[in-house]
Enzyme design. Sequence first.
Site, PDB file in Angstrom:
ATOM      1  N   ASP A 375       0.886  -1.087  -0.041  1.00 54.56           N
ATOM      2  CA  ASP A 375      -0.050   0.107  -0.067  1.00 54.56           C
ATOM      3  C   ASP A 375       0.950   1.088   0.081  1.00 54.56           C
ATOM      4  O   ASP A 375       1.992   1.215   0.027  1.00 54.56           O
ATOM      5  CB  ASP A 375      -0.768   0.064   1.327  1.00 54.56           C
ATOM      6  N   GLU A 378       2.953   5.084  -3.983  1.00 53.09           N
ATOM      7  CA  GLU A 378       2.884   5.806  -5.030  1.00 53.09           C
ATOM      8  C   GLU A 378       4.216   6.695  -5.217  1.00 53.09           C
ATOM      9  O   GLU A 378       4.506   6.887  -6.475  1.00 53.09           O
ATOM     10  CB  GLU A 378       1.698   6.928  -4.991  1.00 53.09           C
ATOM     11  N   ASP A 451      -8.785   4.100  -2.106  1.00 55.74           N
ATOM     12  CA  ASP A 451      -9.535   4.585  -1.282  1.00 55.74           C
ATOM     13  C   ASP A 451     -10.982   5.158  -1.676  1.00 55.74           C
ATOM     14  O   ASP A 451     -11.438   6.223  -1.737  1.00 55.74           O
ATOM     15  CB  ASP A 451      -8.837   5.654  -0.277  1.00 55.74           C
TER      16      ASP A 451
END
Length: 756
Positions: A375, A378, A451
């Site tokens: 997770d 990025e 999300d």
Amino acid sequence: KQTKDSVTLSWSSGRYQLRVWRSPFRLEILCEQELVVTFNSKGLQEIYHTLMEHKTSVIEEQSELLYIILRNTCCAFPGPSSVGADLCLHGFRHVYGLPEHSDNLQLRDTRDGEPYRLYNLDVFAYQLYSRLGLYGSVPLMVAHKPDRTLGVFWLNASETFINIQYSPTDHQVTFDSVLRAEPQTDVHWLSESGVIDCMVLLGPSPQQHFTQYAQLTGYQALPPLFALGYHQCRWNYIDEADVKSVDSGFDRHKIPYDVIWLDIEHTDGKRYFTWDPVHFSEPTRLQQHLEKKKRKLVIISDPHIKVDPHWSLYCEARDGEHFVKDREGQIFKGSCWPGNGKPLLFNVTTRAWYSRCFSLDKYKGSTPSLFVWNDMNEPSVFSGPELTMPKDAVHCGGWEHRDLHNLYGFYQHMATVEGLITRSGGLERPFVLSRSFFAGSQRLGAVWTGDNVANWEHLKISIPMVLSLSLAGIVFCGADVGGFIQDPEPELLVRWYQAAALQPFFRGHSANVTNRREPWLFGDEVTAAIRTVIQQRYSLLPYWYTLFHQAHTSALPPLRPLWVEFPEEESTFSVDSQYMLGGALLACPVTEPGIQEVKIFLPGSGEIWYDIRSVQSYEGGRTLSLPVALDTVPVFQRGGSVVCRSVGSCSCTAELHPDCNLLSLQGIADGELYLDDGHSFRYRDEKAFCLRRFSMLSGRLYKGMQYLKGKASPVFLLSPGTKDISAAFQYMETCCKLTVNTGNLRVAMDWEIQIG
Ligand SMILES: *[C@@H]1O[C@H](CO)[C@@H](O)[C@H](O)[C@H]1NC(C)=O
Ligand SMILES: *[C@@H]1O[C@H](CO)[C@@H](O)[C@H](O)[C@H]1NC(C)=O
Ligand SMILES: CC(=O)N[C@H]1CO[C@H](CO)[C@@H](O)[C@@H]1O
């Protein structure tokens, strides 16, 4: 052929031609003398070269291959250089792809606002119908018209913008005068740094396009079978007792599932590769408890290493120089869940070190049934611009972050996958879910859409989002069931399960501030509806697994926009609320509250579609109004197809029993079944798999049925080397359904069923 101004190359016995013009510089691809694509259609590269120093276009026509080296610069970005190009796609009025955006499947004309942006960002509760960047990027645009599917792949990992102009615009098309004008789509690509590395994939069929793209970037990894089952996640299951109680809840309510997940709180103070000493003091015991039921545990592992000089993993990373540097050459400090953590840089040495962190001896408390979730990759940096790493941070080899930003998550995903494969001595298939991705991430595993929010609009957008990902090669994808943020009302939760059960990656997940939402917490009606949907998912898993085998070997995505199966039917080109699941099933999940009826477009005149619940048949080429109740999930099977399902109940994928289900009007049907051990690389290394084709050939099944009624046992099982035996069967006249008991006939044997 060469003239003063151009060079023409041809291939495919002259069918295709490439024409290179000198001045103004432009490239044209033609098929049978008709223009398909023009590169540098607006000649903008000429304009840029007056702005700054650059290398001119060089055409080396003597060599066997044609090399075209372009370098240009412009002032749109503050960085040292940027690259851009225009392409004109002739005859096309529909373009798709360029994930990830929370937008419709067909890309919109950008003249009314922002260009599409590819820049991987952590966007909490993202806005819908936005062209700003989300968690991952695939710089592939797919264009389609009735006789051609075409791809433009712009291989660059820096921040990229894409402008799209359709001409004539849809609005004008309705007027007679413009109707005759040849449609075209003009596309402008602009990247912050790098060189132009642009590939045009000519198709012409959708299938050929998928294969061409896979040859460049890789095929979907074949996931372990369990990964196609249902996943139960929450931020956070608080301790071992909580996990065990949720796990037994599934058994108590007879809902199958395969994997339970732990979010960041399972760690010791957000140190990945560790366990909270109080709440997860016996992680091995927990995994063994699950493994006894053939279930797995997935834990989160982010690319941020907590700064703690008393923690050996941090010291190893520091001493091995595995951290990103800032512009001053100091170790880059960025905050994320571990506080002031340090994101790793992913050079080859760092990746090898990071992969080793997943080995069973090093990762204390891990077992072979533990799998991983990457997770915040990025990378998410709470203190950085747009919540990510500053562009002037420096990676190995002196590369600025701006050059490779969109690849960061891809490399963490890759290192994790390599870690799991190495952990098993190269024998076992890994499962790693990643939030960030780039072109080629399909070789590594699954992604999800981040999300999202518990509302109907987010449910609805999940369908075009997973279709866009599927078109861009990332076919193992899904959206969090129920919406990660906020609490779904029970009706929304049920509808979300129904939709997500028909998407490749199927996981329920919720944020820490939401109410608990295990499927049995909302009363019997909701529990029953969710149970039905998850059971149906499990019964379809032999079909899903076969579709993943196809994606793995021939690049066809399991989820297909309707136009992929009906490429000549323009009425399918903009449809993104329904889609094909493989070639045989059409899905149209309900995504609106309180409705009694849905409109479903059944493509293909001459096709027959069967409602899989009622087995009622409908002709294609029409829009159907179907009454729906809370437990209705509109799915239609295409006439002439064979879909393999699993029969009987099961508690997880380890208990599936494949069976075949065939639907046909004309007495002709066709389908495949792929089987292997479900978890290892033996299918690849030892060819230990079984791929069977089921065909129904002669005779009209319907007539056969009429004939059946008069005879005692007119169904025969024929198998080479054995005596023909008559088989027990049941025939339901109301829906023309014949059920044959095939006794000991095994899927891996050759056999025939003769009716009448
Ligand atoms: C990758 O990192 C290792 C360890 O810090 C270093 O020795 C190596 O030179 C780096 N490679 C490149 C290409 O920068
Ligand atoms: C949820 O997580 C956030 C971020 O760590 C934290 O600030 C908040 O207190 C948590 N809320 C609950 C209810 O655990
Ligand atoms: C850096 C460059 O000039 N172009 C790159 C664009 O991004 C891809 C993916 O990282 C690279 O392979 C290209 O070299």
